[in-house]
Design an enzyme around this catalytic site. Structure first.
Site, PDB file in Angstrom:
ATOM      1  N   THR A  51      39.066  44.883  37.851  1.00 36.29           N
ATOM      2  CA  THR A  51      39.501  43.683  37.120  1.00 36.29           C
ATOM      3  C   THR A  51      38.365  43.205  36.225  1.00 36.29           C
ATOM      4  O   THR A  51      38.563  42.871  35.053  1.00 36.29           O
ATOM      5  CB  THR A  51      39.908  42.573  38.126  1.00 36.29           C
ATOM      6  OG1 THR A  51      41.016  43.057  38.888  1.00 36.29           O
ATOM      7  CG2 THR A  51      40.284  41.294  37.419  1.00 36.29           C
ATOM      8  N   SER A  61      37.854  51.768  40.280  1.00 35.28           N
ATOM      9  CA  SER A  61      37.667  50.916  41.449  1.00 35.28           C
ATOM     10  C   SER A  61      37.569  51.788  42.699  1.00 35.28           C
ATOM     11  O   SER A  61      38.406  52.670  42.908  1.00 35.28           O
ATOM     12  CB  SER A  61      38.865  49.965  41.561  1.00 35.28           C
ATOM     13  OG  SER A  61      38.661  49.075  42.623  1.00 35.28           O
ATOM     14  N   ALA A  62      36.548  51.507  43.539  1.00 37.24           N
ATOM     15  CA  ALA A  62      36.288  52.397  44.689  1.00 37.24           C
ATOM     16  C   ALA A  62      37.366  52.332  45.757  1.00 37.24           C
ATOM     17  O   ALA A  62      37.654  53.330  46.425  1.00 37.24           O
ATOM     18  CB  ALA A  62      34.938  52.041  45.316  1.00 37.24           C
ATOM     19  N   THR A  79      22.145  41.200  41.193  1.00 38.03           N
ATOM     20  CA  THR A  79      21.551  42.192  42.093  1.00 38.03           C
ATOM     21  C   THR A  79      22.622  43.180  42.547  1.00 38.03           C
ATOM     22  O   THR A  79      23.712  42.775  42.955  1.00 38.03           O
ATOM     23  CB  THR A  79      20.917  41.496  43.312  1.00 38.03           C
ATOM     24  OG1 THR A  79      19.948  40.580  42.806  1.00 38.03           O
ATOM     25  CG2 THR A  79      20.246  42.483  44.250  1.00 38.03           C
ATOM     26  N   CYS A  89      56.616  38.583  44.935  1.00 40.11           N
ATOM     27  CA  CYS A  89      57.244  37.412  45.539  1.00 40.11           C
ATOM     28  C   CYS A  89      56.341  36.190  45.439  1.00 40.11           C
ATOM     29  O   CYS A  89      56.523  35.227  46.155  1.00 40.11           O
ATOM     30  CB  CYS A  89      57.573  37.693  46.999  1.00 40.11           C
ATOM     31  SG  CYS A  89      58.677  39.089  47.181  1.00 40.11           S
TER      32      CYS A  89
END
Ligand code: PLP
Length: 514
Positions: A87, A214-215, A252, A339
């Site tokens: 994202t 994304s992992a 970091t 929903c």
């Protein structure tokens, strides 16, 4: 409290088998990844920006992980930065590239089947003056390349096209998209989140400028993403601060997560090889489901599709009820509609490929994973068969819009509030409702009348559907679940909420002799 909660759920789920068919939502962490992450958590706490030994070791681990990721996507390590999630990666590119080009060039061309992290960012950019146009897709979700060619012009600075869709699994021909974009000097962003580990990715060959990852979609940890930025492509950081990630993403580094992502990417070749058996299982699943419901409609394309993903519509079978039953039997799938508002908002992806609102409410997404077995397919299809052939009793579903004064004040309706305490503190309940401890429903059965209609509600409609099935299993004939829960009703019927919420609420005492 948590242990009690799980014990209760276990008790509710009579068939104590857990089968996970929602790998496109997230994946369990692999033991290889977990082992590597544990080592880091235990031994390597140094800050990669520090020059002394432990800092240098952490920096080395980060660079190793970067290498593994870049190998998996055919990129140079210098072109990969770590982010908190995909994202963030999508936001960073869209906002940064827009700031770079606007107002010299004003237009982004995208598709209607992007992930919300793209669509909502595009909606935001529109409020800032950027023009966004969406290229239509065909009924299998494939971008119409001829239309794309027409939409891209000299004003277009970016084309944004998802590589593999999370809902139907459709895969786009990104090389063809890039070729068209480049003719007009537009850059290309592709969201590769669902593709990594499922299909081969070659960013250099495709000549894209930006790509997001994304992992947690490939057996890695949550909270870590990556962003590919082709050498010399414009990019302004979203986060300003320290000089981490070559000055492109301050903060970091989350070393254990980064190492976990790198370890997940080390397994990409194995995952790709395993894709063939996943695909076989998917075929078997489709065959069985077609036997059970010959009029079912497969929304995922036969070719150009992720091997693990199946979007399927069962005409006449509401997904909420089916999912409640599947959940009751320990099976996780997801719906073709969201929903979140308490009503079934048909998914934008299904809408874009021409699925009607009603059909979207009858659609579920099944996404297989590397540990899915033939036994899992057998078990899930048996549960679907029992449900569709009416061998299990149904729970009725009520939408928030349908919950009106007639039902709220109906003497024959017993309203059962199974919300947890924190929600009760925050929001008043339905009028005439009876509050029970949701963890101990079995201790209230004598007080829940068997001849009434029972309307069960919780904050979002999830826990209540399980408790509804529990009541069915206990012999209650007419049980109805409030879809979307109190949350959906408050949003949809704020007039009734303001007028009646909290009136005549009864707190039931558990019967501990029971
Ligand atoms: N893009 C796609 C296609 C996805 O499926 C997802 C996650 O569901 C995302 C982006 C967002 O990923 P993250 O959870 O890392 O923010």
């Amino acid at each position: 409290m948590e242990i009690k909660y799980f014990a209760f759920l276990k008790h509710l789920i009579r068939f104590n088998r857990q089968v996970y068919f929602d790998h496109n939502a997230t994946t369990p962490i692999s033991s290889h990844v977990q082992g590597k992450m544990n080592q880091v958590l235990k031994n390597h706490y140094g800050n990669p920006s520090s020059f002394y030994g432990s800092g240098r070791k952490s920096a080395e681990l980060v660079e190793q992980a970067r290498k593994h990721i870049s190998q998996a996507i055919h990129a140079d390590p210098s072109e990969v930065i770590f982010t908190a999630c995909a994202t963030e990666s999508n936001n960073a590119v869209l906002k940064s590239v827009a700031a770079h080009f606007y107002p010299t060039r004003k237009k982004i061309v995208s598709t209607p089947i992007e992930h919300p992290s793209v669509l909502n960012t595009l909606a935001y950019l529109e409020t800032q003056g950027v023009i966004v146009e969406y290229c239509p897709v065909d009924n299998k979700g494939r971008v119409r390349l001829a239309e794309l060619e027409k939409l891209i012009d000299e004003d277009t600075f970016l084309v944004c096209c998802i590589l593999a869709n999370n809902e139907t699994g459709v895969i786009q021909d990104i090389k063809a998209v890039t070729n068209i974009a480049k003719k007009h000097g537009a850059l290309v962003l592709t969201d590769c989140v669902q593709a990594l580990g499922k299909i081969p990715i070659d960013l250099h060959a495709w000549d894209v400028d930006y790509a997001s990852f994304s992992a947690h979609k490939l057996y890695g940890p949550k909270g870590i993403g990556a962003l590919y930025i082709k050498q010399n492509s414009p990019f302004t950081p979203l986060l300003h601060g320290g000089h981490q990630e070559s000055g492109l993403r301050a903060g970091t580094e989350s070393i254990h997560n980064i190492v976990g992502f790198g370890a997940a990417c080390e397994d990409v070749d194995k995952l790709l090889a395993h894709g063939r058996s996943v695909q076989k299982l998917k075929r078997k699943l489709i065959q069985r489901l077609k036997e059970i419901k010959p009029d079912c409609v497969i929304n995922s394309p036969e070719t150009d599709c992720l091997p693990n993903t199946l979007s399927i519509t069962f005409p006449g079978v509401e997904n909420a009820g089916l999912m409640g039953m599947l959940d009751f039997r320990g099976i996780a799938v997801s719906a073709g509609s969201a929903c979140s508002t308490g009503e079934d908002t048909p998914s934008h992806v299904l809408k874009a490929i021409g699925v009607s609102d009603q059909a979207a409410r009858e659609t579920i997404r099944i996404s297989l994973g590397r540990d899915t077995s033939a036994g899992d397919i057998q078990y899930m299809t048996q549960v679907v068969r029992d449900y569709i052939e009416g061998r299990v009793s149904f729970v009725n579903m009520l939408t928030p819009a349908q919950l009106n004064e007639n039902i709220l004040f109906d003497k024959k309706t017993f309203i059962l509030d199974v919300r947890p305490g924190d929600d009760r503190k925050q929001f008043k309940g339905l009028p005439n409702s009876h509050q029970v401890n949701p963890l101990r429903v079995e201790h209230y059965l004598k007080q829940i009348p068997r001849d009434n209609n029972i309307l069960v509600y919780c904050p979002g409609g999830g826990l209540s559907v399980m408790i509804s099935y529990y009541l069915k299993a206990k012999g209650y004939k007419r049980v109805t679940n409030l879809r979307g829960g109190l949350d959906g009703w408050r949003k949809r019927r704020s007039d009734l909420y303001e007028k009646y919420a909290g009136q005549n609420v009864t707190i039931l005492e558990p019967d501990i002799t029971n």
